[in-house]
Motif scaffolding. Structure first.
Motif, PDB file in Angstrom:
ATOM      1  N   TYR A  87       8.620  16.405 -20.933  1.00 18.91           N
ATOM      2  CA  TYR A  87       8.254  16.400 -19.934  1.00 18.91           C
ATOM      3  C   TYR A  87       9.531  17.401 -19.528  1.00 18.91           C
ATOM      4  O   TYR A  87      10.821  17.236 -19.397  1.00 18.91           O
ATOM      5  CB  TYR A  87       8.568  15.048 -18.547  1.00 18.91           C
ATOM      6  CG  TYR A  87       7.204  14.165 -19.516  1.00 18.91           C
ATOM      7  CD1 TYR A  87       7.728  13.311 -20.079  1.00 18.91           C
ATOM      8  CD2 TYR A  87       6.214  15.003 -19.437  1.00 18.91           C
ATOM      9  CE1 TYR A  87       6.498  11.782 -20.491  1.00 18.91           C
ATOM     10  CE2 TYR A  87       5.482  12.928 -19.564  1.00 18.91           C
ATOM     11  CZ  TYR A  87       5.586  12.050 -19.842  1.00 18.91           C
ATOM     12  OH  TYR A  87       4.705  12.016 -20.554  1.00 18.91           O
ATOM     13  N   PHE A 105       6.887  13.323 -12.532  1.00 21.82           N
ATOM     14  CA  PHE A 105       6.093  13.732 -14.353  1.00 21.82           C
ATOM     15  C   PHE A 105       5.130  14.606 -14.323  1.00 21.82           C
ATOM     16  O   PHE A 105       4.216  14.262 -13.818  1.00 21.82           O
ATOM     17  CB  PHE A 105       6.181  12.206 -15.349  1.00 21.82           C
ATOM     18  CG  PHE A 105       7.240  11.924 -15.253  1.00 21.82           C
ATOM     19  CD1 PHE A 105       8.242  11.143 -14.911  1.00 21.82           C
ATOM     20  CD2 PHE A 105       8.016  11.943 -16.994  1.00 21.82           C
ATOM     21  CE1 PHE A 105       9.725  10.369 -14.906  1.00 21.82           C
ATOM     22  CE2 PHE A 105       8.949  11.090 -17.397  1.00 21.82           C
ATOM     23  CZ  PHE A 105       9.673  11.212 -15.972  1.00 21.82           C
ATOM     24  N   GLY A 106       4.723  16.014 -15.357  1.00 22.63           N
ATOM     25  CA  GLY A 106       3.448  16.073 -15.486  1.00 22.63           C
ATOM     26  C   GLY A 106       2.404  15.279 -16.568  1.00 22.63           C
ATOM     27  O   GLY A 106       3.474  14.431 -16.935  1.00 22.63           O
TER      28      GLY A 106
ATOM     29  N   TYR B  33      13.598   1.645  -9.956  1.00 26.45           N
ATOM     30  CA  TYR B  33      12.113   2.638  -9.341  1.00 26.45           C
ATOM     31  C   TYR B  33      11.396   1.902 -10.271  1.00 26.45           C
ATOM     32  O   TYR B  33      12.113   1.471 -11.344  1.00 26.45           O
ATOM     33  CB  TYR B  33      12.932   4.150  -9.945  1.00 26.45           C
ATOM     34  CG  TYR B  33      13.564   4.652  -9.501  1.00 26.45           C
ATOM     35  CD1 TYR B  33      14.805   5.212  -9.795  1.00 26.45           C
ATOM     36  CD2 TYR B  33      13.577   5.628  -8.216  1.00 26.45           C
ATOM     37  CE1 TYR B  33      15.935   5.134 -10.137  1.00 26.45           C
ATOM     38  CE2 TYR B  33      14.784   6.438  -8.286  1.00 26.45           C
ATOM     39  CZ  TYR B  33      15.925   6.558  -8.756  1.00 26.45           C
ATOM     40  OH  TYR B  33      17.173   7.153  -8.225  1.00 26.45           O
ATOM     41  N   TYR B  35       7.690   2.728 -12.180  1.00 26.68           N
ATOM     42  CA  TYR B  35       6.685   3.915 -11.938  1.00 26.68           C
ATOM     43  C   TYR B  35       5.700   3.472 -12.863  1.00 26.68           C
ATOM     44  O   TYR B  35       5.618   2.221 -13.368  1.00 26.68           O
ATOM     45  CB  TYR B  35       7.182   5.102 -13.125  1.00 26.68           C
ATOM     46  CG  TYR B  35       8.450   5.834 -12.878  1.00 26.68           C
ATOM     47  CD1 TYR B  35       9.385   5.421 -12.391  1.00 26.68           C
ATOM     48  CD2 TYR B  35       7.837   6.868 -11.707  1.00 26.68           C
ATOM     49  CE1 TYR B  35      10.799   6.417 -12.429  1.00 26.68           C
ATOM     50  CE2 TYR B  35       8.754   7.326 -11.704  1.00 26.68           C
ATOM     51  CZ  TYR B  35      10.504   7.727 -11.674  1.00 26.68           C
ATOM     52  OH  TYR B  35      11.623   7.990 -11.275  1.00 26.68           O
ATOM     53  N   GLN B  37       2.165   4.350 -15.333  1.00 27.24           N
ATOM     54  CA  GLN B  37       2.037   5.347 -16.271  1.00 27.24           C
ATOM     55  C   GLN B  37       0.279   4.887 -17.440  1.00 27.24           C
ATOM     56  O   GLN B  37       0.325   4.024 -17.571  1.00 27.24           O
ATOM     57  CB  GLN B  37       3.066   5.355 -18.008  1.00 27.24           C
ATOM     58  CG  GLN B  37       2.214   7.034 -18.486  1.00 27.24           C
ATOM     59  CD  GLN B  37       3.300   7.476 -19.643  1.00 27.24           C
ATOM     60  OE1 GLN B  37       4.152   6.609 -20.037  1.00 27.24           O
ATOM     61  NE2 GLN B  37       3.523   8.262 -19.877  1.00 27.24           N
ATOM     62  N   GLY B  40      -2.605   8.918 -21.128  1.00 23.94           N
ATOM     63  CA  GLY B  40      -2.662  10.439 -21.432  1.00 23.94           C
ATOM     64  C   GLY B  40      -2.050  10.496 -20.360  1.00 23.94           C
ATOM     65  O   GLY B  40      -2.137  12.360 -19.672  1.00 23.94           O
ATOM     66  N   MET B  41      -1.673  10.184 -19.315  1.00 20.16           N
ATOM     67  CA  MET B  41      -1.083  10.646 -18.721  1.00 20.16           C
ATOM     68  C   MET B  41       0.685  10.802 -18.141  1.00 20.16           C
ATOM     69  O   MET B  41       1.536   9.153 -18.497  1.00 20.16           O
ATOM     70  CB  MET B  41      -1.697  10.338 -16.435  1.00 20.16           C
ATOM     71  CG  MET B  41      -2.845  10.170 -16.640  1.00 20.16           C
ATOM     72  SD  MET B  41      -3.976  11.966 -16.902  1.00 20.16           S
ATOM     73  CE  MET B  41      -3.420  12.412 -15.380  1.00 20.16           C
ATOM     74  N   GLY B  42       1.048  11.356 -17.106  1.00 19.34           N
ATOM     75  CA  GLY B  42       2.655  11.238 -16.814  1.00 19.34           C
ATOM     76  C   GLY B  42       2.954  10.186 -15.254  1.00 19.34           C
ATOM     77  O   GLY B  42       1.642   8.937 -15.662  1.00 19.34           O
ATOM     78  N   LEU B  43       4.715   9.730 -15.522  1.00 21.31           N
ATOM     79  CA  LEU B  43       4.979   8.380 -14.793  1.00 21.31           C
ATOM     80  C   LEU B  43       4.310   8.477 -13.766  1.00 21.31           C
ATOM     81  O   LEU B  43       4.097  10.608 -12.697  1.00 21.31           O
ATOM     82  CB  LEU B  43       6.347   8.298 -14.845  1.00 21.31           C
ATOM     83  CG  LEU B  43       5.772   7.285 -16.450  1.00 21.31           C
ATOM     84  CD1 LEU B  43       6.401   8.268 -17.519  1.00 21.31           C
ATOM     85  CD2 LEU B  43       7.758   7.040 -16.371  1.00 21.31           C
ATOM     86  N   LEU B  45       5.685   7.476  -9.388  1.00 22.04           N
ATOM     87  CA  LEU B  45       6.560   6.683  -9.045  1.00 22.04           C
ATOM     88  C   LEU B  45       5.320   5.560  -8.006  1.00 22.04           C
ATOM     89  O   LEU B  45       5.141   6.243  -6.544  1.00 22.04           O
ATOM     90  CB  LEU B  45       7.545   7.542  -7.946  1.00 22.04           C
ATOM     91  CG  LEU B  45       8.643   6.621  -6.866  1.00 22.04           C
ATOM     92  CD1 LEU B  45       9.431   6.005  -8.386  1.00 22.04           C
ATOM     93  CD2 LEU B  45       9.215   6.869  -6.383  1.00 22.04           C
ATOM     94  N   GLU B  59       4.602   7.361  -4.311  1.00 25.35           N
ATOM     95  CA  GLU B  59       3.683   7.621  -4.510  1.00 25.35           C
ATOM     96  C   GLU B  59       2.110   7.195  -3.925  1.00 25.35           C
ATOM     97  O   GLU B  59       1.481   7.221  -3.944  1.00 25.35           O
ATOM     98  CB  GLU B  59       3.542   8.527  -5.868  1.00 25.35           C
ATOM     99  CG  GLU B  59       4.006  10.114  -5.485  1.00 25.35           C
ATOM    100  CD  GLU B  59       4.460  11.036  -7.130  1.00 25.35           C
ATOM    101  OE1 GLU B  59       3.320  11.578  -6.743  1.00 25.35           O
ATOM    102  OE2 GLU B  59       5.123  10.396  -7.750  1.00 25.35           O
ATOM    103  N   PHE B  90       6.805   1.044 -16.093  1.00 21.78           N
ATOM    104  CA  PHE B  90       8.508   1.410 -16.138  1.00 21.78           C
ATOM    105  C   PHE B  90       9.133   1.152 -14.830  1.00 21.78           C
ATOM    106  O   PHE B  90       8.472   1.352 -13.968  1.00 21.78           O
ATOM    107  CB  PHE B  90       8.018   2.731 -16.761  1.00 21.78           C
ATOM    108  CG  PHE B  90       7.517   2.570 -17.958  1.00 21.78           C
ATOM    109  CD1 PHE B  90       6.485   3.455 -18.157  1.00 21.78           C
ATOM    110  CD2 PHE B  90       8.112   2.649 -19.393  1.00 21.78           C
ATOM    111  CE1 PHE B  90       6.039   3.611 -19.221  1.00 21.78           C
ATOM    112  CE2 PHE B  90       7.941   2.290 -20.026  1.00 21.78           C
ATOM    113  CZ  PHE B  90       6.830   3.616 -20.515  1.00 21.78           C
ATOM    114  N   PHE B 104      15.209   4.126 -18.202  1.00 24.81           N
ATOM    115  CA  PHE B 104      13.969   3.642 -17.881  1.00 24.81           C
ATOM    116  C   PHE B 104      14.162   2.382 -19.303  1.00 24.81           C
ATOM    117  O   PHE B 104      15.125   2.450 -20.422  1.00 24.81           O
ATOM    118  CB  PHE B 104      12.881   4.663 -18.698  1.00 24.81           C
ATOM    119  CG  PHE B 104      11.973   5.349 -17.396  1.00 24.81           C
ATOM    120  CD1 PHE B 104      13.166   6.708 -17.694  1.00 24.81           C
ATOM    121  CD2 PHE B 104      11.521   5.409 -16.671  1.00 24.81           C
ATOM    122  CE1 PHE B 104      13.308   7.636 -16.825  1.00 24.81           C
ATOM    123  CE2 PHE B 104      10.728   6.286 -15.611  1.00 24.81           C
ATOM    124  CZ  PHE B 104      11.845   6.859 -15.849  1.00 24.81           C
TER     125      PHE B 104
END
Lengths: 115, 113
Positions: A87, A105-106, B33, B35, B37, B40-43, B45, B59, B90, B104
């Motif tokens: 990433y 994160f993308g 924090y 998160y 996930q 197939g995606m990013g994390l 928040l 978010e 996470f 993490f």
């Protein structure tokens, strides 16, 4: 927030160098470029970060374009253990308004390393 | 030095049940924090904390609650589990904000049926 664009996937052979690109054409002067990676079934781990100058550490090198609109993470000799999702993330210095260290994160680049 | 630990590793919940995901760090980090996930995606928040007694939304906070009574612990509470909360969660911590490295945990996989 400025966004990053990475290829969905890349492949490499073991013991060869790997260059992982990241485009960030809307980067601002206070954005740092961070790289994290996520090994299968694990949490992300920090790899490297930089602002303007190229950076090296024991894991990788980060090459930043002169205009800062792109950067490249370099793994000098890929191993099977380097197979992960990488990433590229822009982080704003606290003075820019983000004080809590937000990591956005993308989808990252899936790196496959062949024996 | 165990770093960031999370329990449980995996859990199946029925719709409407509640549970608490535990997170502990032994690095004396101020910032913590949560998160999530999705496949197939990013994390993304959920919540974060800048110190004991101080938490704030990230978010995607809807459906979750947190508390931070000690520096070490940052539990995440799901009150009424929904299928949309099926995800891997996470926990992370850092000494400070912004440029500090986030460490993490191994994650908690949650399935809501």
């Amino acid at each position: 927030d400025a966004k990053t664009t990475q290829p969905n996937s890349m492949e490499s052979n073991e013991e060869e160098p790997v260059h992982l690109p990241c485009n960030h054409s809307t980067i601002s002067g206070t954005d740092y470029i961070h790289w994290y990676r996520q090994l299968p079934s694990q949490g992300p781990e920090y790899v490297i970060h930089g602002l303007t100058s190229n950076v090296n550490n024991r894991m990788a090198s980060l090459a930043i374009a002169e205009d800062r609109k792109s950067s490249t993470l370099i793994l000098h000799r890929a191993t099977l253990r380097d197979a992960a999702v990488y990433y590229c993330i822009l982080r704003v210095f606290p003075g820019g308004g983000t004080s809590y260290g937000k990591l956005t994160f993308g989808q990252g680049t899936i790196l496959t390393v062949h024996p | 030095n165990a770093g960031v630990t999370q329990t449980p590793k995996f859990r199946i919940l029925k719709i409407g049940q509640s549970m608490t995901l535990q997170c502990t760090q032994d690095m004396n980090h101020n910032y913590m924090y949560w998160y999530r996930q999705d496949p197939g995606m990013g994390l993304k928040l959920i919540y974060y904390s800048v110190g004991a007694g101080i938490t704030d939304k990230g978010e995607v906070p809807n459906g979750y609650n947190v508390s931070r009574s000690t520096t070490e612990d940052f539990p995440l509470r799901l009150e009424l589990a929904a299928p949309s909360q099926t995800s891997v969660y996470f926990c992370a911590s850092s000494y400070g904000p912004a440029m500090e490295t986030q460490y993490f945990g191994p994650g908690t996989r949650l399935l809501v049926l």
